[in-house]
Design an enzyme around this catalytic site. Structure first.
Site, mmCIF file in Angstrom:
data_model
loop_
_atom_site.group_PDB
_atom_site.id
_atom_site.type_symbol
_atom_site.label_atom_id
_atom_site.label_comp_id
_atom_site.label_asym_id
_atom_site.label_seq_id
_atom_site.Cartn_x
_atom_site.Cartn_y
_atom_site.Cartn_z
ATOM 1 N N ASP A 8 -4.570 -30.889 2.894
ATOM 2 C CA ASP A 8 -4.121 -29.845 1.992
ATOM 3 C C ASP A 8 -2.700 -29.474 2.434
ATOM 4 O O ASP A 8 -2.278 -29.815 3.549
ATOM 5 C CB ASP A 8 -5.069 -28.650 2.105
ATOM 6 N N ASP A 10 -0.623 -26.114 1.243
ATOM 7 C CA ASP A 10 -0.381 -24.673 1.420
ATOM 8 C C ASP A 10 -1.326 -24.084 2.464
ATOM 9 O O ASP A 10 -2.545 -24.106 2.287
ATOM 10 C CB ASP A 10 -0.592 -23.940 0.081
ATOM 11 N N GLY A 45 -6.654 -22.343 -2.626
ATOM 12 C CA GLY A 45 -7.136 -23.661 -3.038
ATOM 13 C C GLY A 45 -7.494 -23.760 -4.510
ATOM 14 O O GLY A 45 -7.790 -24.845 -5.002
ATOM 15 N N ARG A 48 -3.624 -22.590 -10.543
ATOM 16 C CA ARG A 48 -2.902 -21.407 -11.034
ATOM 17 C C ARG A 48 -3.695 -20.613 -12.074
ATOM 18 O O ARG A 48 -3.894 -19.398 -11.921
ATOM 19 C CB ARG A 48 -1.546 -21.827 -11.605
ATOM 20 N N ASN A 117 3.669 -27.192 -7.539
ATOM 21 C CA ASN A 117 4.903 -27.153 -6.752
ATOM 22 C C ASN A 117 4.828 -28.048 -5.514
ATOM 23 O O ASN A 117 5.767 -28.071 -4.713
ATOM 24 C CB ASN A 117 5.186 -25.716 -6.311
ATOM 25 N N ASP A 169 -7.425 -25.149 4.681
ATOM 26 C CA ASP A 169 -7.466 -23.756 5.148
ATOM 27 C C ASP A 169 -8.248 -22.859 4.194
ATOM 28 O O ASP A 169 -8.348 -21.656 4.445
ATOM 29 C CB ASP A 169 -6.048 -23.188 5.277
HETATM 30 C C1 BG6 Z 1 -2.981 -24.114 -3.969
HETATM 31 C C2 BG6 Z 1 -2.923 -22.749 -3.343
HETATM 32 O O1 BG6 Z 1 -2.519 -25.057 -3.055
HETATM 33 O O2 BG6 Z 1 -2.175 -24.176 -5.137
HETATM 34 C C3 BG6 Z 1 -3.245 -21.676 -4.371
HETATM 35 O O3 BG6 Z 1 -3.849 -22.681 -2.278
HETATM 36 C C4 BG6 Z 1 -2.360 -21.840 -5.607
HETATM 37 O O4 BG6 Z 1 -3.039 -20.422 -3.781
HETATM 38 C C5 BG6 Z 1 -2.525 -23.250 -6.159
HETATM 39 O O5 BG6 Z 1 -2.731 -20.885 -6.607
HETATM 40 C C6 BG6 Z 1 -1.688 -23.525 -7.413
HETATM 41 O O6 BG6 Z 1 -0.332 -23.495 -7.110
HETATM 42 P P1 BG6 Z 1 0.839 -23.584 -8.177
HETATM 43 O O7 BG6 Z 1 2.052 -23.841 -7.327
HETATM 44 O O8 BG6 Z 1 0.530 -24.735 -9.102
HETATM 45 O O9 BG6 Z 1 0.849 -22.304 -8.907
HETATM 46 MG MG MG Z 2 -4.429 -24.387 1.362
#
Ligand code: BG6
Ligand code: MG
Length: 213
Positions: A8, A10, A45, A48, A117, A169
């Protein structure tokens, strides 16, 4: 003997989980939802729109689909402003050495992040070339806790689930790894990641020897 490690992003390789937390907290407060650490653990995890729906449900108010898209964009713009200056200095302790050790030992590495992202983040961190396969939101239909992202990553590595382990995590992520029938290494607190096979505080505590049987 393990042959692949699926990470993973983030909260495991970099502390962007904190930036997601800050951005969701501001959004939650703007719609009158109570937002604490325990609730935040449920969002980690989760993709969005899934996260947004959980927050809006907690607000007890109704939102149109158009409102939801606007709120999701607002959160993402805030998040993107928080990660604009990300650099290799933002890798968590042990992240770069772990990737290097694993690859030097001949194991394959994959990234499994539901974040849209993710690609931009690994490029800013300078680790985009450290993965044989990158699976992000664009490549899957179902967010963690569905096992799809880990199974897609293993397939991309040309490996079966039993020779891969996942590093996560989040509660949703550990559940996804276990549903994929893989060994789950949790990063964080054993009190939170109760379904993980092993939990360490961070990758600075990672020892490849434990996985080379
Ligand atoms: C995950 C995070 O990796 O990505 C979440 O743990 C987040 O907190 C999710 O909401 C989606 O991310 P993004 O960048 O597409 O909004
Ligand atoms: Mg994570």
């Amino acid at each position: 003997e393990y042959r692949g490690v699926i990470f993973d992003l983030d909260g495991v390789l970099t502390d962007t989980a904190h930036y997601h937390y800050l951005a969701w907290k501001r959004l939650a407060e703007s719609v009158g939802a109570i937002f604490d650490e325990a609730f935040n653990e449920q969002l980690k995890g989760v993709d969005r729109m899934g996260s947004l729906n959980l927050i809006l449900a907690a607000s007890g108010k109704d939102f149109s689909e158009a409102d939801k898209l606007t709120l999701a964009d607002e959160k993402n713009l805030h998040y993107q402003s928080l990660i604009a200056q990300l650099s290799p200095a933002d890798l968590l302790p042990g992240a770069a050495p772990s990737l290097q050790l694993i690859r030097a030992a001949g194991l394959k590495t994959a990234l499994a992040s539901v974040s849209k992202n993710a690609q931009a983040v690994i490029e800013r961190l300078g680790i985009a070339d450290q993965f044989d396969v990158v699976v992000d939101a664009a490549k899957i239909k179902n967010s963690k806790p569905d096992p799809e992202i880990f199974l897609t990553a293993a397939a991309g590595l040309g490996l079966t689930a039993d020779v891969c382990f996942g590093v996560e995590d989040s509660i949703a992520g550990i559940r996804a790894i276990k549903s994929a029938n893989m060994f789950a290494l949790g990063i964080g607190s054993p009190a939170v990641l109760t379904e993980a096979d092993v939990v360490i505080a961070g990758l600075h505590q990672f020892s490849l020897q434990d996985y080379l049987k």
